[in-house]
Write an enzyme that holds these catalytic residues in place. Structure first.
Site, PDB file in Angstrom:
ATOM      1  N   ASP A 194      -2.233  -4.340  -2.450  1.00  0.00           N
ATOM      2  CA  ASP A 194      -2.553  -5.156  -1.283  1.00  0.00           C
ATOM      3  C   ASP A 194      -3.350  -4.264  -0.333  1.00  0.00           C
ATOM      4  OD1 ASP A 194      -2.759  -7.107   0.623  1.00  0.00           O
ATOM      5  OD2 ASP A 194      -0.613  -7.545   0.759  1.00  0.00           O
TER       6      ASP A 194
HETATM    7  C1  BGC Z   1      -2.676  -9.778   2.563  1.00  0.00           C
HETATM    8  C2  BGC Z   1      -3.134 -10.277   1.204  1.00  0.00           C
HETATM    9  C3  BGC Z   1      -4.622 -10.492   1.210  1.00  0.00           C
HETATM   10  C4  BGC Z   1      -5.310  -9.194   1.614  1.00  0.00           C
HETATM   11  C5  BGC Z   1      -6.811  -9.294   1.663  1.00  0.00           C
HETATM   12  C6  BGC Z   1      -3.476  -8.572   3.002  1.00  0.00           C
HETATM   13  O1  BGC Z   1      -3.150  -8.188   4.290  1.00  0.00           O
HETATM   14  O2  BGC Z   1      -1.310  -9.461   2.514  1.00  0.00           O
HETATM   15  O3  BGC Z   1      -2.471 -11.465   0.875  1.00  0.00           O
HETATM   16  O4  BGC Z   1      -5.053 -10.941  -0.026  1.00  0.00           O
HETATM   17  O5  BGC Z   1      -4.847  -8.816   2.905  1.00  0.00           O
HETATM   18  O6  BGC Z   1      -7.246  -9.983   2.748  1.00  0.00           O
END
Ligand code: BGC
Length: 789
Positions: A268
């Site tokens: 993530d």
């Molecule tokens: C979120 C993810 C997301 C990623 C990209 C993260 O902060 O938890 O779900 O896909 O950001 O934007």
């Protein structure tokens, strides 16, 4: 001298192999350590240009996409683009100096899609999302969201499917298969146990091996085995003392060795981690560090040079990255159009949202001059309604944060009703519409730079107080009142009980005033819940004649609601999570942090103030999440898991269960016994024989939905329940165990309305797995009697 150096470079350039589907090993051998390290680290944050996080040499490929993998041109390795989901493709709707628009379809959020219990429909939605991903030049969509609803207060529950792992797994499988059928990838997330937003990057989720295996990992397992997503996103949090992103036991032993996963794991979106060495992530089998910071490339190079990281681990991950890249549209040179068929997709979202809406209440109502009371919905003869509640006019398509979609429009309730020929009272409509304009402008003007999420979806506007006089005026003008109660939530924020799970005082007064006066005039009151997840209903539901959970149903929301209210669509959605009487009824609430708000604390941190830290969360409730708790211990609920009404009635025949090798084949006939066409879901709850392991009273193990059945029509549904899905996790033996004996398969319309049963005699089943991810602390698991008492 000069000339010969140049020709040498040219020869090296020519000699460098160019990536094809069949020469991956050759390309890996030709890569320098620096290039390998670069390929394992993303090309920087794409959302925040100027944040300093972008890798200097990488171009921004699709404005607003969340991230890219880096290009290595010398070897013919293109950059690939990853855009957020899961409710549609999250990219910028407009681009500077470009007159074209790039709006994407806002599809129903996860809870709404799952509530259709229709895997075929979810697959179709997946195909439409896959098509937009492809046509907007993206290679992967970052979804579906597959964390469990451990507790109703989690701010991202709207993105996730259910409190049940089988619903999560089967709906997730359909979504992944649908999207990937278009030749683009998915990234089911957040692997794993990311069941809260509070301190999500630092919290240690302490949970038993049994609850991990049976609940938190199981949805991912079902989806991985069936659908093989191209990528999986590892979550920010720690699980039993080890960061998910550096957890070899989870990312390699379980995911690859046990489940046979073939794709890549990407983190993530977080930078170089303070307490997790980059080389541990590489070793664990985390192929890609997203969004990617130059320091992480240096870390990998250094770790190999210092002997802390084996080059074999790097090469293995690089090989998997290349296997991913050769599948992508960018690698294949696909010429995207930037013009997906938004009109066709609007029709898909309208229909799928209507099918996911859940009718909680439809009470008999005696309309003026009618001989007898009939259910208030559908309201075919409706002419004019008084629309209360700010969200009637500022209807939520989806939630906040990365999961939002930049949509071309959102159909609100005024427009939706108008489209089916129902008018709204003019004065009230004007007042609310003006207020919404004002409140939106004010929100923009007051914007705090730390609150970047205000650009990421529709924040909730304050409700306005409705006076007795206003209601008095409206009663005279309308045939019925519709009150929309909106709830917004999103990334970085868990929900509070007061004012969020519960009604605010203004909302309560509005419901009571409107129902008092409309009922006194013999006119019905309908409540629409425009929320991505659960809220309190028990204290006010007797004030409404009908209650429809519309969820956050995507950009056609108002149209989908109008279709259901007027009977164009017969509701067939069923809850995929329990609606408790109070938030505190869930045993996990006791161990669910509230009051943490990432945005406030982010600003506090930048001002040098110390921030609260939710360092760990004990999953004391263990496997007793959702109906596994409420049904086993016979606790009252507002609406049980699986609940949902229809405008017609159905009858289930006596089911048949036949053991067929490693699965039980089930057959049941569903008949429409009412007067309107409709669809019904057969939910299969299995009770195990009393054996060596204590189990919930029953667990959902399969489901199927009928096609649209005309009055009197029947359909036979066939389902297969794999025997391994009946097993529970025995921690002492690190094995899945299903005891020998008689299993009861109860089929019903919700977990507390089981209509018929079949039984099957099964031999014992065991499956040995690895003894990994054990808790390192006492979880203070309470004796069962505590919950039951
Ligand atoms: C979120 C993810 C997301 C990623 C990209 C993260 O902060 O938890 O779900 O896909 O950001 O934007």
């Amino acid at each position: 001298m000069m000339a010969s150096a140049l020709s040498l470079t040219a020869t090296a350039q020519q000699a460098a192999p160019q990536l094809t589907e069949t020469n991956i090993d050759e390309v890996v051998s030709a890569m320098t350590l620096q290039e390998k390290a670069q390929l394992l680290v993303g090309g920087g944050h794409q959302h925040f240009e100027g944040s300093g996080a972008m890798m200097g040499h990488q171009k921004k490929l699709v404005a607003g996409a969340a991230g890219i993998t880096v290009a290595i041109e010398r070897l013919g390795i293109p950059a690939t683009v990853m855009a957020d989901g899961p409710a549609g493709v999250h990219i910028d709707g407009q681009r500077e100096g470009d007159p074209n628009t790039y709006y994407a379809t806002g599809f129903p959020v996860g809870t709404c899609l799952a509530s259709t219990w229709n895997t075929e429909l979810v697959r179709q939605v997946g195909e439409a999302i896959g098509d937009e991903t492809l046509e907007y030049g993206c290679d992967v969509i970052l979804g579906p969201g597959m964390n469990l609803h451990r507790n109703p207060l989690c701010g991202r529950n709207f993105e996730y499917y259910s409190e049940d792992p089988v619903v999560t797994g089967l709906i997730g499988t359909a979504m992944v298969q649908g999207v990937q059928s278009k030749g683009v990838g998915t990234s089911p997330k957040h692997f794993a146990v990311n069941s809260q937003e509070s301190d999500r990057t630092r919290v240690d989720e302490r949970v038993s091996q049994r609850a991990l295996r049976e609940l938190y990992l199981r949805g991912f397992e079902l989806m991985v085995r069936e659908a093989q997503p191209w990528t999986i996103m590892s979550s920010y949090n720690i699980i039993n003392g080890v960061y998910a992103q550096g957890n070899r036991d989870m990312l390699t032993t379980i995911l690859r060795d046990e489940w046979g996963y073939k794709g890549i794991v990407e983190t993530d979106w977080i930078g170089k981690r303070e307490k997790l060495p980059t080389e541990q992530e590489v070793k664990a089998g985390n192929e890609l560090m997203m969004p990617g910071f130059p320091a992480q490339v240096d870390d990998i190079v250094k770790a190999v040079n210092d002997g802390r990281l084996d080059i074999k681990d790097v090469d293995r991950n690089v090989r998997r990255m290349l296997e991913y890249i050769v599948k992508t549209p960018r690698f294949k040179g696909y010429k995207f159009s930037n013009k997906p068929d938004l009109k066709a997709h609007a029709a898909i979202t309208r229909q799928s949202a209507a099918e996911g809406m859940v009718l909680l209440k439809n009470a008999p109502f005696t309309k003026p001059n009618a001989p007898q009371a009939v259910p208030v919905l559908p309201m075919k003869e409706l002419k004019t309604v008084a629309l209360f509640g700010v969200n009637s006019y500022d209807f939520f398509s989806g939630g906040l944060g990365s999961g939002c979609v930049n949509v071309p429009y959102v159909v609100d309730m005024v427009q939706g009703l108008k489209n089916v020929g129902v008018g709204t009272t003019p004065l009230l409509t004007e007042i609310y519409q003006n207020y919404v304009k004002y409140a939106r402008a004010k929100l923009k003007a007051d914007k705090n730079p730390a609150m970047w999420f205000l650009d990421q979806g529709q924040p909730k506007l304050d409700e306005i107080e409705i006076s007795e006089r206003c209601v008095q005026h409206e009663v005279g003008e309308a045939d019925a009142a519709i009150i929309t109660i909106g709830r917004q939530a999103g990334e970085g924020m868990d929900r509070q009980i007061e004012g969020e799970f519960n009604l605010s005082d203004i909302e309560r007064d509005m419901i009571f005033r409107v129902s008092d006066q409309f009922h006194a005039s013999g006119k019905p009151v309908i409540v629409i819940i425009n929320s991505g997840s659960v809220m309190e209903t028990a204290s006010w539901r007797d004030r409404a004649d009908a209650i429809l959970v519309a969820w956050q149903p995507g950009m056609e929301g108002g149209n989908s609601v109008a279709d259901v209210l007027t009977g164009k669509a017969n509701p067939s959605g069923h809850l995929t999570m329990t609606w408790p009487i109070a938030a505190t009824d869930h045993p996990s609430t006791k161990n669910f942090p509230t009051g943490y708000d990432m945005y406030t604390y982010t600003s506090m941190e930048s001002w040098g103030m110390s921030i609260p830290f939710v360092d760990y969360v004990n999953h004391e409730e263990d496997i007793y999440v959702g109906y596994r708790y409420f049904d086993t211990f016979q606790k009252p609920v507002a609406y049980p898991f699986g609940y949902g009404l229809s405008y017609t009635t159905f009858e289930f025949s006596k089911p048949k269960a036949v053991v067929n090798g490693d699965y039980v084949a089930l057959e049941i006939t569903v008949k429409n016994t009412g007067a309107l066409s409709g669809k019904e879901v057969a939910q299969v709850y299995v009770s195990a024989p009393k054996g060596s392991i204590e189990k919930p009273v029953h667990e959902l193990k399969a489901f199927a939905k009928t096609r649209e059945l005309k009055p009197g029509e029947s359909q036979t549904l066939r389902m297969e329940v794999p025997v391994r899905l009946l097993a529970s996790f025995d921690e002492a033996g690190s094995q899945w165990v299903a005891d020998a004996g008689i299993y009861t398969f109860s089929i019903g319309a919700n977990s507390r309305d089981l209509r018929c049963t079949a039984t099957a005699k099964l031999p014992a089943y065991t499956e040995q797995v690895h003894n990994v991810m054990a808790p390192q602390h006492e979880l203070k698991r309470r004796p069962i009697a505590h919950f039951a008492g």
